[in-house]
Scaffold this active site. Structure first.
Site, PDB file in Angstrom:
ATOM      1  CB  SER A  15       3.582   8.646  38.290  1.00 11.33           C
ATOM      2  OG  SER A  15       4.176   8.160  37.099  1.00 11.33           O
ATOM      3  CG  LEU A  17      -2.380   9.525  31.648  1.00  5.16           C
ATOM      4  CD1 LEU A  17      -2.412   9.173  30.164  1.00  5.16           C
ATOM      5  CD2 LEU A  17      -3.420  10.588  31.975  1.00  5.16           C
ATOM      6  CG  ASP A  36       5.588   2.252  37.521  1.00  2.28           C
ATOM      7  OD1 ASP A  36       4.688   2.982  37.074  1.00  2.28           O
ATOM      8  OD2 ASP A  36       6.801   2.560  37.480  1.00  2.28           O
ATOM      9  CG  ASP A  57      11.484  -3.871  31.297  1.00  2.00           C
ATOM     10  OD1 ASP A  57      10.767  -3.266  30.477  1.00  2.00           O
ATOM     11  OD2 ASP A  57      12.701  -4.055  31.104  1.00  2.00           O
ATOM     12  CB  VAL A  58       5.843  -2.795  29.644  1.00  2.00           C
ATOM     13  CG1 VAL A  58       5.022  -2.351  30.841  1.00  2.00           C
ATOM     14  CG2 VAL A  58       6.614  -1.629  29.031  1.00  2.00           C
ATOM     15  CB  CYS A  84      -1.032   3.961  31.894  1.00  2.00           C
ATOM     16  SG  CYS A  84      -2.835   3.953  31.924  1.00  2.00           S
ATOM     17  CE1 TYR A 159       4.404   9.697  23.737  1.00  2.00           C
ATOM     18  CE2 TYR A 159       3.279  11.389  22.467  1.00  2.00           C
ATOM     19  CZ  TYR A 159       3.318  10.535  23.541  1.00  2.00           C
ATOM     20  OH  TYR A 159       2.265  10.505  24.431  1.00  2.00           O
ATOM     21  CE  LYS A 163       2.093   6.914  23.679  1.00  2.00           C
ATOM     22  NZ  LYS A 163       1.678   5.935  24.715  1.00  2.00           N
ATOM     23  CB  THR A 194       1.410  13.296  32.995  1.00  2.00           C
ATOM     24  OG1 THR A 194       2.232  13.861  31.953  1.00  2.00           O
ATOM     25  CG2 THR A 194       0.057  12.885  32.413  1.00  2.00           C
TER      26      THR A 194
END
Length: 251
Positions: A15, A17, A36, A57-58, A84, A159, A163, A194
């Protein structure tokens, strides 16, 4: 690098980006692996664009390694990794219900920052085995930060911290991987349409868009995808963070 010669892994590709990037890359001839946690949606997109989907799972080393090995088995090589995957939980440092939940902060850092690094390091270990081009290039890693890394708003402590970490590791990672011919770039999007924003309603979306100087609208995920594609092909771009935000500076 040319996009039509690229074999890319894209996280968060079911989904937003990530999906837009997967679709554009495939449209321009790249071989695409969609990573994903939502394997159902990832497979749907992969079927539509002729890609491959891997439940990933990143934050889990074994999960990411399986996806990378699966991509190499399918395409023979990996030349690009685009991160992403991410979450955007909001909470004040101290709010009406008390201190910011530590579990929320840890989860945000784990997915957005640790997950990004996990994918980048494992992808780099695979990319370094590629045959180099005439200038020594073997591939590229593109990570996703946010303008919140520079001017985060209230409720964005976790957040913005996550980032900010993605921004902070861009240059040293590029320097680490230079001898292997791997470039590292970071994109810092502004306010994009998004799934996270789609549920806010038209009025809220209009208010957010009104703060963007030019053009006064929300970003379209396809614009992120076009920038990622440009980075892949612009081989002299390395170790830099690019904002894509319509000149928005949050206050």
């Amino acid at each position: 690098m040319r996009l039509e010669d690229t074999a890319a892994i894209i996280t968060g590709a079911a989904s937003g980006l990530g999906e837009a990037t997967a679709r554009l890359f495939a449209e321009r001839g790249a071989r695409v692996a969609l990573l994903d946690r939502d394997i159902g949606k990832a497979r749907d997109v992969a079927d539509q664009i002729g890609g491959a989907a891997f439940e990933t799972d990143v934050t889990d080393e074994a999960s990411v390694q399986r996806a990378i090995e699966g991509c190499i088995a399918r395409f023979g090589v990996i030349t690009a990794a685009i991160n992403c995957a991410g979450v955007a939980d909001a909470a004040k440092t101290v709010g009406r219900d008390g201190p910011h939940p530590l579990s929320v902060f840890q989860r945000t850092i784990d997915i957005n920052l640790v997950g990004t690094f996990n994918v980048a390091r494992l992808a780099a270990a695979a990319i370094q085995n590629n045959t180099p081009a005439s200038d020594g290039a073997r591939g590229v890693i593109i990570n996703t930060a946010s303008i919140a890394a520079f001017d985060g708003q209230k409720g964005q402590t976790a957040y913005a911290a996550s980032k900010g970490g993605v921004v902070g590791m861009c240059l040293p990672m590029a320097r680490d991987l230079a001898s292997s011919g791997i470039r590292v770039m970071t994109i810092a999007p502004g306010i994009f349409m998004t799934p996270m924003l789609a549920g806010l309603g038209a009025e809220v979306q209009a208010q957010l868009a009104a703060d963007v100087p030019c053009p006064p609208r929300l970003g379209d995920p396809s614009e992120y995808a076009k920038l990622a594609a440009f980075i892949v092909e612009a081989g002299y771009l390395n170790g830099e963070v690019i904002r894509i935000d319509g000149a928005l500076r949050m206050r």
